[in-house]
Every structure is written in structure tokens, then in C-alpha cells.
Design a protein around this motif. Structure first.
Motif, PDB file in Angstrom:
ATOM      1  N   ARG A  11      -5.936  15.969   4.341  1.00 22.60           N
ATOM      2  CA  ARG A  11      -6.921  16.305   3.314  1.00 22.60           C
ATOM      3  C   ARG A  11      -6.625  15.474   2.071  1.00 22.60           C
ATOM      4  N   PRO A  12      -7.476  14.520   1.740  1.00 20.89           N
ATOM      5  CA  PRO A  12      -7.219  13.648   0.586  1.00 20.89           C
ATOM      6  C   PRO A  12      -7.270  14.416  -0.721  1.00 20.89           C
ATOM      7  N   LEU A  13      -6.506  13.951  -1.697  1.00 20.93           N
ATOM      8  CA  LEU A  13      -6.444  14.561  -3.024  1.00 20.93           C
ATOM      9  C   LEU A  13      -6.949  13.568  -4.065  1.00 20.93           C
ATOM     10  N   ALA A  14      -7.598  14.085  -5.085  1.00 22.96           N
ATOM     11  CA  ALA A  14      -8.092  13.227  -6.164  1.00 22.96           C
ATOM     12  C   ALA A  14      -7.014  12.944  -7.199  1.00 22.96           C
ATOM     13  N   MET A  15      -5.922  13.715  -7.199  1.00 22.42           N
ATOM     14  CA  MET A  15      -4.867  13.519  -8.192  1.00 22.42           C
ATOM     15  C   MET A  15      -4.153  12.189  -7.960  1.00 22.42           C
ATOM     16  N   SER A  16      -3.613  11.636  -9.033  1.00 20.73           N
ATOM     17  CA  SER A  16      -2.892  10.378  -8.939  1.00 20.73           C
ATOM     18  C   SER A  16      -1.525  10.601  -8.304  1.00 20.73           C
ATOM     19  N   VAL A  17      -0.886   9.508  -7.913  1.00 19.89           N
ATOM     20  CA  VAL A  17       0.447   9.600  -7.330  1.00 19.89           C
ATOM     21  C   VAL A  17       1.436  10.156  -8.358  1.00 19.89           C
ATOM     22  N   ASP A  18       1.323   9.720  -9.620  1.00 22.39           N
ATOM     23  CA  ASP A  18       2.215  10.224 -10.665  1.00 22.39           C
ATOM     24  C   ASP A  18       2.062  11.727 -10.841  1.00 22.39           C
ATOM     25  N   ALA A  19       0.818  12.201 -10.858  1.00 23.27           N
ATOM     26  CA  ALA A  19       0.577  13.639 -11.018  1.00 23.27           C
ATOM     27  C   ALA A  19       1.120  14.420  -9.826  1.00 23.27           C
ATOM     28  N   ALA A  20       0.969  13.857  -8.631  1.00 21.06           N
ATOM     29  CA  ALA A  20       1.489  14.522  -7.435  1.00 21.06           C
ATOM     30  C   ALA A  20       3.014  14.592  -7.471  1.00 21.06           C
ATOM     31  N   LEU A  21       3.670  13.525  -7.921  1.00 17.40           N
ATOM     32  CA  LEU A  21       5.124  13.535  -8.018  1.00 17.40           C
ATOM     33  C   LEU A  21       5.610  14.579  -9.023  1.00 17.40           C
ATOM     34  N   LYS A  22       4.927  14.686 -10.168  1.00 16.25           N
ATOM     35  CA  LYS A  22       5.296  15.705 -11.153  1.00 16.25           C
ATOM     36  C   LYS A  22       5.145  17.103 -10.569  1.00 16.25           C
ATOM     37  N   HIS A  23       4.086  17.310  -9.803  1.00 14.98           N
ATOM     38  CA  HIS A  23       3.846  18.608  -9.177  1.00 14.98           C
ATOM     39  C   HIS A  23       4.954  18.935  -8.176  1.00 14.98           C
ATOM     40  N   ILE A  24       5.415  17.921  -7.447  1.00  9.10           N
ATOM     41  CA  ILE A  24       6.472  18.136  -6.457  1.00  9.10           C
ATOM     42  C   ILE A  24       7.817  18.382  -7.134  1.00  9.10           C
ATOM     43  N   ASN A  42       0.819  -1.202   0.000  1.00  9.65           N
ATOM     44  CA  ASN A  42       0.000   0.000   0.000  1.00  9.65           C
ATOM     45  C   ASN A  42       0.852   1.250   0.000  1.00  9.65           C
ATOM     46  N   ALA A  43       2.142   1.132  -0.374  1.00  7.59           N
ATOM     47  CA  ALA A  43       3.018   2.286  -0.380  1.00  7.59           C
ATOM     48  C   ALA A  43       2.733   3.162  -1.588  1.00  7.59           C
ATOM     49  N   PHE A  44       2.711   4.457  -1.367  1.00  7.89           N
ATOM     50  CA  PHE A  44       2.515   5.439  -2.425  1.00  7.89           C
ATOM     51  C   PHE A  44       1.254   5.152  -3.234  1.00  7.89           C
ATOM     52  N   ARG A  45       0.183   4.784  -2.528  1.00 12.35           N
ATOM     53  CA  ARG A  45      -1.075   4.514  -3.207  1.00 12.35           C
ATOM     54  C   ARG A  45      -2.001   5.728  -3.193  1.00 12.35           C
ATOM     55  N   GLU A  46      -1.684   6.739  -2.377  1.00 12.71           N
ATOM     56  CA  GLU A  46      -2.601   7.862  -2.233  1.00 12.71           C
ATOM     57  C   GLU A  46      -1.828   9.125  -1.886  1.00 12.71           C
ATOM     58  N   ALA A  47      -2.185  10.220  -2.548  1.00  9.99           N
ATOM     59  CA  ALA A  47      -1.590  11.527  -2.265  1.00  9.99           C
ATOM     60  C   ALA A  47      -2.543  12.326  -1.383  1.00  9.99           C
ATOM     61  N   VAL A  48      -1.996  13.012  -0.389  1.00  9.56           N
ATOM     62  CA  VAL A  48      -2.801  13.795   0.543  1.00  9.56           C
ATOM     63  C   VAL A  48      -2.106  15.124   0.816  1.00  9.56           C
ATOM     64  N   LEU A  49      -2.846  16.039   1.393  1.00 14.13           N
ATOM     65  CA  LEU A  49      -2.282  17.280   1.904  1.00 14.13           C
ATOM     66  C   LEU A  49      -2.097  17.157   3.405  1.00 14.13           C
ATOM     67  N   VAL A  50      -0.950  17.616   3.891  1.00 14.70           N
ATOM     68  CA  VAL A  50      -0.676  17.587   5.318  1.00 14.70           C
ATOM     69  C   VAL A  50      -0.113  18.947   5.717  1.00 14.70           C
ATOM     70  N   GLU A  51      -0.453  19.399   6.908  1.00 11.74           N
ATOM     71  CA  GLU A  51       0.020  20.675   7.413  1.00 11.74           C
ATOM     72  C   GLU A  51       1.439  20.487   7.935  1.00 11.74           C
ATOM     73  N   TYR A  52       2.416  20.942   7.158  1.00  9.90           N
ATOM     74  CA  TYR A  52       3.823  20.701   7.479  1.00  9.90           C
ATOM     75  C   TYR A  52       4.670  21.724   6.736  1.00  9.90           C
ATOM     76  N   PRO A  53       5.729  22.277   7.321  1.00 15.50           N
ATOM     77  CA  PRO A  53       6.341  21.965   8.633  1.00 15.50           C
ATOM     78  C   PRO A  53       5.793  22.814   9.786  1.00 15.50           C
ATOM     79  N   ARG A  54       4.802  23.673   9.522  1.00 11.72           N
ATOM     80  CA  ARG A  54       4.222  24.469  10.605  1.00 11.72           C
ATOM     81  C   ARG A  54       2.744  24.679  10.315  1.00 11.72           C
ATOM     82  N   ALA A  55       2.024  25.155  11.293  1.00 10.42           N
ATOM     83  CA  ALA A  55       0.598  25.422  11.109  1.00 10.42           C
ATOM     84  C   ALA A  55       0.397  26.489  10.036  1.00 10.42           C
ATOM     85  N   GLY A  56      -0.553  26.230   9.146  1.00 13.36           N
ATOM     86  CA  GLY A  56      -0.838  27.155   8.060  1.00 13.36           C
ATOM     87  C   GLY A  56      -0.017  26.928   6.809  1.00 13.36           C
ATOM     88  N   SER A  57       0.945  26.000   6.856  1.00 12.90           N
ATOM     89  CA  SER A  57       1.775  25.673   5.699  1.00 12.90           C
ATOM     90  C   SER A  57       1.483  24.236   5.295  1.00 12.90           C
TER      91      SER A  57
END
Length: 222
Positions: free
Chosen positions: A183-196, A119-134
Motif C-alpha cells: 500500500r503506497p504512502l504519500a508521506m516522504s521518506v524523511d517523514a516515514a523515518l521520523k515516524h519509525i 532508487n534506494a529509499f525513494r518511496e515509503a509503503v505499507l507492508v503486511e509484516y511480520p504476520r497477516a493483519g500486522s
């Protein structure tokens, strides 16, 4: 003039980097193949040694041999006899000091990443990191270990995350975060990696309405 130069650069730069990377990989594989042939030629009969010496001059042959070797290995370990030999090999590697630590760690990670049951790298999410509001994009890799989970505080369910760095996503941070804070994202893992990797320059396409997460379900991560 400057505008046209930049436009031409944007066309040729991705192709040039792609060719450079492929050339480096092919050169590395051919170098390893040539080293193996050189070692084999030293112990082979004179007639066969000359033939082996000529093989390494064929460009791309190392890549072809490696692909065939991987295919043959996969076919071999897919049956009962191959599984038995694989267990013997794993047992041998786990009995060698120092080697066993490296081998077992790499094997666990590779089995997790490449296994179809993982189940590794099966889902991209948003996380508040490294501080609140970021916020940053992370990947769900599983759940905390049984020993760790009870020590994480308030009893809420936690998940394990990998937060990659940019533009090199092979390094990053491992976090254990309450599932309710993601916060879950609808984008795929590949799309998230390209964005990063692009540092946010390459934006993923908007998800279809059917793929979008329903507002009434703010925490569908499982």
C-alpha cells in the motif's frame, strides 16, 4: 511540580542529545586529525613538526579539513583524469584479499544509497509484516535480481523492500514482496523515518489532496 519538570525535560532533552551527538562526532574527527598530524610530525623536519603539533590543539579544525578534503576529492573525480585514477584505485582495492570483499560491498551499498540515479529509499509503503493483519512501514529499494525473480512463484511482479527496526532504523530486514500486496504512502521518506524512529509518537503531517494517492489507483508503485 511533576508536570513542570516533565515540560522542562521535553524542552532540554532533544537539545542535550543533539549537542552530545555533535560533540562525539567532532571529538572523533579531531582525534583522527590529531593522529594524522602526529604521524606526519614524526617524519617532518623539526621546525615543521612543532607547527604540526600546534595545529591539533585548534578545536574543529579536523572537521574543516575533512570537509575541504571531501570537496577537493569530489572536484578531482568529476573530471576525466580523476575518473581514471578512481578506476585504478578501485582495481587495486579489488585485488587485495579480504579487503576486496569488504570494499566492494560497502561501495555497492554507498553508490546505491547516495547516487542521484539510484532508487534506494525513494518511496515509503505499507507492508503486511511480520504476520497477516500486522502492518509496518517499509522502503522500496528496487527489484529482485534477474536470477531470483523467476523463482518467486506465481509470476506476479515483485519489489525489494527494506523493513527497518525501531528505534534504530540502521538495522532491519530485506524482503521481496509482490507489488500488489503493498500500500503506497504519500508521506516522504524523511517523514516515514521520523515516524519509525519515534515508535509512532511523531506522526507525519497529513498530505495535501494533490499529493494523496487516488483511490482508483491502488497500486501506483513503479
Amino acid at each position: 511540580m511533576r508536570k513542570y519538570l516533565i515540560a522542562g525535560l521535553l524542552v532540554w532533552l532533544p537539545l542535550a542529545i543533539t549537542v552530545w551527538v555533535l560533540h562525539a562526532v567532532l571529538g572523533l574527527l579531531d582525534g583522527i586529525f590529531a593522529a594524522v598530524l602526529g604521524a606526519a610530525a614524526k617524519v617532518a623536519p623539526p621546525g615543521l613538526a612543532g607547527f604540526l603539533g600546534e595545529l591539533h590543539k585548534i578545536p574543529g579544525l579536523g572537521v574543516l579539513v575533512l570537509a575541504l578534503l571531501l570537496l577537493a576529492t569530489g572536484v578531482f573525480v568529476a573530471n576525466f583524469v580523476g575518473q581514471w585514477w578512481l578506476r585504478q584505485w578501485d582495481g587495486l582495492m579489488h585485488r587485495i584479499p579480504i579487503v576486496k570483499s569488504i570494499y566492494s560491498s560497502v561501495k555497492q551499498v554507498s553508490d546505491t544509497l547516495f547516487s542521484s540515479k539510484g532508487n534506494a529509499f525513494r518511496e515509503a509503503v505499507l507492508v503486511e509484516y511480520p504476520r497477516a493483519g500486522s502492518w509496518t512501514i517499509a522502503f522500496v529499494t528496487g527489484k529482485p535480481a534477474a536470477e531470483v525473480a523467476p523463482l518467486l512463484g506465481d509470476g506476479s511482479e515483485h519489489v525489494s523492500l527494506y523493513v527497518p527496526t525501531t528505534p534504530n532504523p540502521t538495522s532491519g530486514f530485506f524482503l521481496m514482496v509482490p507489488k500488489s500486496q503493498l500500500r503506497p504512502l504519500a508521506m516522504s521518506v524523511d517523514a516515514a523515518l521520523k515516524h519509525i524512529i519515534s515508535m509512532g509518537v511523531v506522526a507525519p503531517s497529513a498530505p495535501s489532496p494533490a499529493a494523496a494517492v487516488a483511490p482508483s489507483d491502488p497500486n501506483p508503485i513503479g
